[in-house]
Design a protein around this motif. Sequence first.
Motif, mmCIF file in Angstrom:
data_model
loop_
_atom_site.group_PDB
_atom_site.id
_atom_site.type_symbol
_atom_site.label_atom_id
_atom_site.label_comp_id
_atom_site.label_asym_id
_atom_site.label_seq_id
_atom_site.Cartn_x
_atom_site.Cartn_y
_atom_site.Cartn_z
ATOM 1 N N GLY A 1 0.863 -1.283 0.029
ATOM 2 C CA GLY A 1 -0.045 0.000 -0.100
ATOM 3 C C GLY A 1 0.985 1.247 -0.066
ATOM 4 O O GLY A 1 1.788 1.364 -0.426
ATOM 5 N N ALA A 2 0.291 2.309 0.664
ATOM 6 C CA ALA A 2 1.095 3.618 0.835
ATOM 7 C C ALA A 2 1.411 4.198 1.951
ATOM 8 O O ALA A 2 0.222 4.025 2.701
ATOM 9 N N VAL A 3 2.498 4.730 2.459
ATOM 10 C CA VAL A 3 2.593 5.450 3.654
ATOM 11 C C VAL A 3 3.080 6.908 3.347
ATOM 12 O O VAL A 3 4.150 7.064 2.551
ATOM 13 N N GLN A 4 2.506 7.972 3.558
ATOM 14 C CA GLN A 4 2.930 9.270 3.636
ATOM 15 C C GLN A 4 3.351 9.756 4.867
ATOM 16 O O GLN A 4 2.730 9.916 5.792
ATOM 17 N N TRP A 5 4.625 10.487 4.830
ATOM 18 C CA TRP A 5 5.006 10.842 6.076
ATOM 19 C C TRP A 5 5.694 12.354 6.266
ATOM 20 O O TRP A 5 5.429 12.904 7.208
ATOM 21 N N ALA A 6 5.505 12.790 4.944
ATOM 22 C CA ALA A 6 6.072 14.381 4.972
ATOM 23 C C ALA A 6 4.622 15.019 4.790
ATOM 24 O O ALA A 6 3.560 14.454 4.558
ATOM 25 N N PRO A 7 4.620 16.307 5.150
ATOM 26 C CA PRO A 7 3.425 17.265 5.350
ATOM 27 C C PRO A 7 2.629 17.147 3.657
ATOM 28 O O PRO A 7 3.603 17.326 2.722
#
Length: 341
Positions: free
Chosen positions: A293-299
């Motif tokens: 899947g996808a993981v977003q960590w930055a704003p």
Amino acid sequence: MKNIQTTSLRVANNQLLILDQQALPQQQNWLNAQSTEQLVDHILQLRVRGAPLIGLSASLLLALQAEQGMPLAQLGASMQALSASRPTAVNLMNNLARMHQAMQQTDFVSAMSIQALRLIDEDKQLCEGIAQAGLARVTPNSRLLTHCNTGGLATAGVGTALGVIRRAHEAGLIKQVWVDETRPLLQGGRLTAWELGELTIPYQLICDSMAASLMAKGEVDAVWVGADRIAANGDVANKIGTYSLAVLAKFHGIPFYVAAPSTTHDPACPNGDAIVIEQRADQEVTGVTGSFGAVQWAPIDAKVYNPAFDVTPASLISGWVLDTGVVTPAQVAAGFFQPSK
Ligand SMILES: CSC[C@H]1O[C@H](OP(=O)(O)O)[C@H](O)[C@@H]1O
């Protein structure tokens, strides 16, 4: 067309399939690449990746499209769309130029199939030639650092830089390999680690930022990388992060080798400044996407700079390891890569 199987390409029952390199190593998914649109999307999304492999997959699809009766005008449009999918990769341009020549033949269907199969066989031989030429530059008990992925996944054969490492391992010359994970798309952490594991070649995975301290501690004997394009003055475009490794290697007095098929050389490109560098999507840097899947960590509104490649000047390269032999800095200074007069 006869059935074909490489590490990441398959032709079965006249259908082109590709191993989804974005899903590796967690999943080995073979995906259809039956249409121009499908293959262009696979290339843009790096499900098909590696300059040599991209050229080969495009050539195979064109040959299959011709066999399936696609008219010449449509074949031309297909070739145009495929050539635009990866402007930095000169292998793609060279392969398509040869397929275009085949398209001019009266019996273009047969000529294109023969040409596509010939390109596959040639790439396997190019890989072996690179590996044999590179072996001479690998010292016993070497600890080699590599970046991105340059193995069987990116070619039809044993690979370019990773092909040298594989044959050197078989010759008992490798103590271990340091594998740069290669942010942002992690070709090293996902693909090179997988390939070296499959080959039981000892390696340790590192973040790209760790290479400097390893070199400072004397833990790296040489750096080996691949290439997307070699300019007429010997400058090299390759995966982003290659240039910083070359600067570090120079500072620490460590040999820095570029391994590539001679077809990666572009005499029409005068120097690295003339190489088009693809800018890629912000989401590749603000997070990570994979088979999980996808993981977003930055704003979510983060401003991003995400060039796919960088250029390493010839002055930082210890040797260009080609299928035709190792080219030295002195040969490059004497015009080895310049257009033949
Ligand atoms: C066979 S040389 C390595 C090849 O792969 C890297 O690009 P990408 O992973 O984006 O396809 C590198 O730039 C070379 O093209």
